[in-house]
Structure formats: structure tokens, C-alpha cells
Design a protein around this motif. Structure first.
Motif, mmCIF file in Angstrom:
data_model
loop_
_atom_site.group_PDB
_atom_site.id
_atom_site.type_symbol
_atom_site.label_atom_id
_atom_site.label_comp_id
_atom_site.label_asym_id
_atom_site.label_seq_id
_atom_site.Cartn_x
_atom_site.Cartn_y
_atom_site.Cartn_z
ATOM 1 N N ALA A 192 1.022 -1.512 -0.055
ATOM 2 C CA ALA A 192 -0.087 -0.174 -0.126
ATOM 3 C C ALA A 192 0.741 1.210 -0.086
ATOM 4 O O ALA A 192 1.602 1.368 0.732
ATOM 5 C CB ALA A 192 -0.878 -0.153 1.162
ATOM 6 N N ALA A 193 0.558 2.359 -0.872
ATOM 7 C CA ALA A 193 1.298 3.409 -1.048
ATOM 8 C C ALA A 193 0.743 4.648 -0.013
ATOM 9 O O ALA A 193 1.246 5.200 0.839
ATOM 10 C CB ALA A 193 1.660 3.904 -2.311
ATOM 11 N N TRP A 194 -0.784 4.617 -0.251
ATOM 12 C CA TRP A 194 -1.233 5.652 0.324
ATOM 13 C C TRP A 194 -2.943 5.230 0.318
ATOM 14 O O TRP A 194 -3.385 4.597 -0.774
ATOM 15 C CB TRP A 194 -1.001 7.004 -0.193
ATOM 16 C CG TRP A 194 -0.976 7.211 -1.412
ATOM 17 C CD1 TRP A 194 -0.049 7.294 -2.378
ATOM 18 C CD2 TRP A 194 -2.065 7.809 -2.211
ATOM 19 N NE1 TRP A 194 -0.426 7.629 -3.681
ATOM 20 C CE2 TRP A 194 -1.583 7.958 -3.656
ATOM 21 C CE3 TRP A 194 -3.493 8.172 -2.153
ATOM 22 C CZ2 TRP A 194 -2.444 8.390 -4.511
ATOM 23 C CZ3 TRP A 194 -4.140 8.566 -3.162
ATOM 24 C CH2 TRP A 194 -3.712 8.848 -4.417
ATOM 25 N N PRO A 222 2.106 3.044 13.321
ATOM 26 C CA PRO A 222 2.531 4.603 12.854
ATOM 27 C C PRO A 222 3.992 4.881 12.426
ATOM 28 O O PRO A 222 4.337 6.171 12.232
ATOM 29 C CB PRO A 222 2.159 4.921 14.466
ATOM 30 C CG PRO A 222 2.311 3.819 15.195
ATOM 31 C CD PRO A 222 1.845 2.646 14.485
ATOM 32 N N THR A 223 4.879 4.039 12.677
ATOM 33 C CA THR A 223 6.262 4.294 12.451
ATOM 34 C C THR A 223 6.285 3.965 10.759
ATOM 35 O O THR A 223 7.088 4.729 10.308
ATOM 36 C CB THR A 223 7.333 3.138 12.997
ATOM 37 O OG1 THR A 223 7.118 1.876 12.371
ATOM 38 C CG2 THR A 223 7.070 3.022 14.313
ATOM 39 N N GLN A 224 5.305 3.608 10.148
ATOM 40 C CA GLN A 224 5.352 3.453 8.642
ATOM 41 C C GLN A 224 4.159 4.142 7.886
ATOM 42 O O GLN A 224 4.480 4.538 6.742
ATOM 43 C CB GLN A 224 5.234 1.857 8.220
ATOM 44 C CG GLN A 224 6.233 1.035 8.613
ATOM 45 C CD GLN A 224 7.338 1.384 8.029
ATOM 46 O OE1 GLN A 224 7.581 1.524 6.955
ATOM 47 N NE2 GLN A 224 8.553 1.253 8.870
ATOM 48 N N GLN A 252 2.211 5.930 3.283
ATOM 49 C CA GLN A 252 3.292 5.028 3.725
ATOM 50 C C GLN A 252 4.651 5.655 3.544
ATOM 51 O O GLN A 252 4.690 6.317 2.569
ATOM 52 C CB GLN A 252 3.333 3.571 3.152
ATOM 53 C CG GLN A 252 4.333 2.770 4.092
ATOM 54 C CD GLN A 252 3.991 1.175 3.818
ATOM 55 O OE1 GLN A 252 4.628 0.414 4.494
ATOM 56 N NE2 GLN A 252 3.037 0.751 2.616
ATOM 57 N N LEU A 253 5.399 5.473 4.372
ATOM 58 C CA LEU A 253 6.943 6.034 4.118
ATOM 59 C C LEU A 253 7.413 5.975 3.100
ATOM 60 O O LEU A 253 7.754 7.193 2.523
ATOM 61 C CB LEU A 253 7.768 5.462 5.227
ATOM 62 C CG LEU A 253 9.056 6.262 5.607
ATOM 63 C CD1 LEU A 253 8.886 7.624 5.875
ATOM 64 C CD2 LEU A 253 10.019 5.236 6.421
ATOM 65 N N PRO A 254 7.586 4.909 1.981
ATOM 66 C CA PRO A 254 8.098 5.014 0.766
ATOM 67 C C PRO A 254 7.548 5.888 -0.418
ATOM 68 O O PRO A 254 8.055 6.383 -1.243
ATOM 69 C CB PRO A 254 8.185 3.437 0.306
ATOM 70 C CG PRO A 254 8.075 2.683 1.526
ATOM 71 C CD PRO A 254 7.101 3.599 2.456
ATOM 72 N N GLU A 298 12.162 11.779 9.745
ATOM 73 C CA GLU A 298 13.565 11.382 10.038
ATOM 74 C C GLU A 298 13.418 10.198 10.863
ATOM 75 O O GLU A 298 14.605 9.753 11.127
ATOM 76 C CB GLU A 298 13.847 12.652 11.004
ATOM 77 C CG GLU A 298 14.021 13.892 10.151
ATOM 78 C CD GLU A 298 14.483 15.136 11.195
ATOM 79 O OE1 GLU A 298 14.352 14.917 12.278
ATOM 80 O OE2 GLU A 298 14.829 16.126 10.507
ATOM 81 N N GLY A 299 12.782 9.694 11.509
ATOM 82 C CA GLY A 299 12.483 8.514 12.202
ATOM 83 C C GLY A 299 13.246 8.503 13.504
ATOM 84 O O GLY A 299 13.458 9.691 14.094
#
Length: 270
Positions: free
Chosen positions: A179-181, A214-216, A227-229, A269-270
Motif C-alpha cells: 500500500a502506498a497511500w 504508525p512508524t510506517q 506509507q513512508l516510501p 527523520e525516524g
């Protein structure tokens, strides 16, 4: 029990009021506020409620700013998908940190904890007459234990790993990693995969916030979770907002508010 509700999503506020009515029939929601400023104004003009139920993200910033800007003695139940704010939440008289979508059983457990807190306070006041600060130490130690248990439970909470999506007449398992968004429009939520495929989901964005790691994944605004990528670039926009460039490209501009921009940057930034 008098309750102040802080929530900037109208459907979520309505749902929480229904759940509170089921979990605690004696409860009365005195007011609903959707901004930090509105919450501070209400608290300045009224006695402290018995309980505050608050989302982390409000329309003009983080609700945690309420406790940073004012002395608020009321216990609070936070309802959110952002584990990153749990430590700060516990510094704001938090008795529970519930991930959305909030379940009735979890809310009932949190209210039971509130009643236990109340009993501890009463015993503390009774004991303080004889033992001075020892009772206060007992109360604080009990609350610390409750908070530690809550954090451990949150850390073990599983996140969704795949969706069952419809493609024509077929149902396919789609890994969450693909999933992208997610886009909410006209009460319909669409999952946009990294390869551009689109699938309609039977979820709200509020529900997805509680199901996704929530980290991704990050809630960019009222319409989009990404999603992050999928977040390729950020562009400065008018009035401190950020324009988010997604891949695959979104059909219209995706803007992040000035208040939410620091949280987005910190997440990237993580």
C-alpha cells in the motif's frame, strides 16, 4: 461523571460519545472541542471535569500542548494511533492510551482504571493525615505501575499485515507493505498500491489509523494516510503548510497543515 471531549473529527467524536454512553451510562459529555485553543478557553472558564477524553492530533496542533500550557488536574484518556507520544501523554495525567478505532471493552477497562485511580486518591487523602508524604508516594507508585503496564500492552499490539481486496469478481490478499497511500473521498476510502492499482476498502481513515503501524504510516490530513516510501518530497507552501509529493501521484494537491508539519518531519527523520 462529567467529561470534556477533545476531538477534531466529527464522526470520531460522535462514536466516542456513543461508546461512553454504553461504557458509563452516568457519564455526561459537557463539551466537545476540536482545537488546543478551544480546550484551553473552556478549561479556563469551567471547573475541571472528572475526565478528559482526547485525541492527540487536534485541528490546530497536539492536544498535549493543553497540559504544557495549563495546569489541568483532570485524568485523561488519549485516543490516537500515535505511539510516539505515549511518554508525553503519561506526563499529562494519562490513565490510558487507546489506539483508534477505540473498542468498547478497552474503553470500559480504561474507565475501570479511572475508578481505581479515584479510590487511590481517596485513600491517599485519608492516609496523608497520619503519614504525610508516604500516601502521596503510594499513589504515584500505583499510577506509575498502571502506566508501565499500559505501555507494555501497547507495545505488543499487533498491526494489520494485509487487506482482503476485491479485483473484479475475485478477492485477493494484499500485503500492507504494497500500500502506498489511502484516500478518503465522498465517504469512500481507496487504497492506492505502490504499482498504481486502486482498491476500495470498507474502512474509514480513523479505523485505519488504529490498524496501521504508525512508524510506517502517517495521517497527512483529513483525506490521506501515506506509507513512508510513498512520500517522495516535501515542498514549502503558503502560510507554513507543506505540499507533499506522493508516488504514485495523487489526483490533487496533498497539503499538511502548519501545525502538523513538525510531526511529519519528525516521522520522516525516524
Amino acid at each position: 461523571m462529567n467529561i470534556l471531549l477533545l476531538e477534531d473529527e466529527y464522526p470520531a467524536a460522535e462514536r466516542l460519545q456513543r461508546l461512553l454512553g454504553q461504557a458509563a451510562p452516568e457519564a455526561q459529555v459537557l463539551a466537545v472541542r476540536d482545537t488546543v485553543a478551544g480546550a484551553l478557553d473552556w478549561l479556563a472558564a469551567h471547573p475541571a471535569p472528572d475526565l478528559i477524553v482526547s485525541d492527540i492530533q487536534l485541528a490546530d496542533g497536539l492536544s498535549l500542548e493543553v497540559w504544557e500550557q495549563a495546569v489541568v488536574p483532570s485524568p485523561v484518556i488519549f485516543t490516537t494511533a500515535f505511539d510516539a507520544y505515549a511518554i508525553r501523554a503519561f506526563q499529562a495525567n494519562s490513565i490510558a492510551y487507546l489506539l483508534k478505532p477505540v473498542k468498547l471493552a478497552e474503553l470500559q477497562a480504561a474507565l475501570a482504571k479511572l475508578r481505581q485511580w479515584g479510590e487511590l486518591r481517596v485513600r491517599s487523602e485519608e492516609l496523608r493525615v497520619d503519614s504525610g508524604d508516604a500516601a502521596e508516594l503510594t499513589l504515584n507508585s500505583s499510577l506509575l505501575t498502571l502506566h508501565s503496564i499500559e505501555r507494555l500492552l501497547d507495545a505488543r499490539r499487533p498491526y494489520k499485515t494485509r487487506f482482503l481486496v476485491r479485483q473484479g469478481e475475485q478477492l485477493l490478499p494484499l500485503p500492507v507493505a504494497e500500500a502506498a497511500w489511502f484516500l478518503s473521498r465522498h465517504e469512500t476510502v481507496t487504497l492506492v498500491a505502490a504499482d498504481g492499482r486502486r482498491f476500495v476498502l470498507d474502512y474509514t481513515l480513523e479505523q485505519l489509523e488504529g490498524l496501521l503501524d504508525p512508524t510506517q504510516f502517517f495521517r497527512l490530513n483529513r483525506q490521506v494516510i501515506a506509507q513512508l516510501p510513498a512520500v517522495r518530497r516535501l515542498h514549502p507552501h503558503f502560510n507554513g503548510k507543506l505540499l507533499v509529493e506522493l508516488h504514485p501521484a495523487a489526483p490533487e494537491e496533498v497539503l499538511v497543515s502548519r501545525e502538523k508539519a513538525p510531526a511529519l518531519k519528525a516521522w520522516l527523520e525516524g
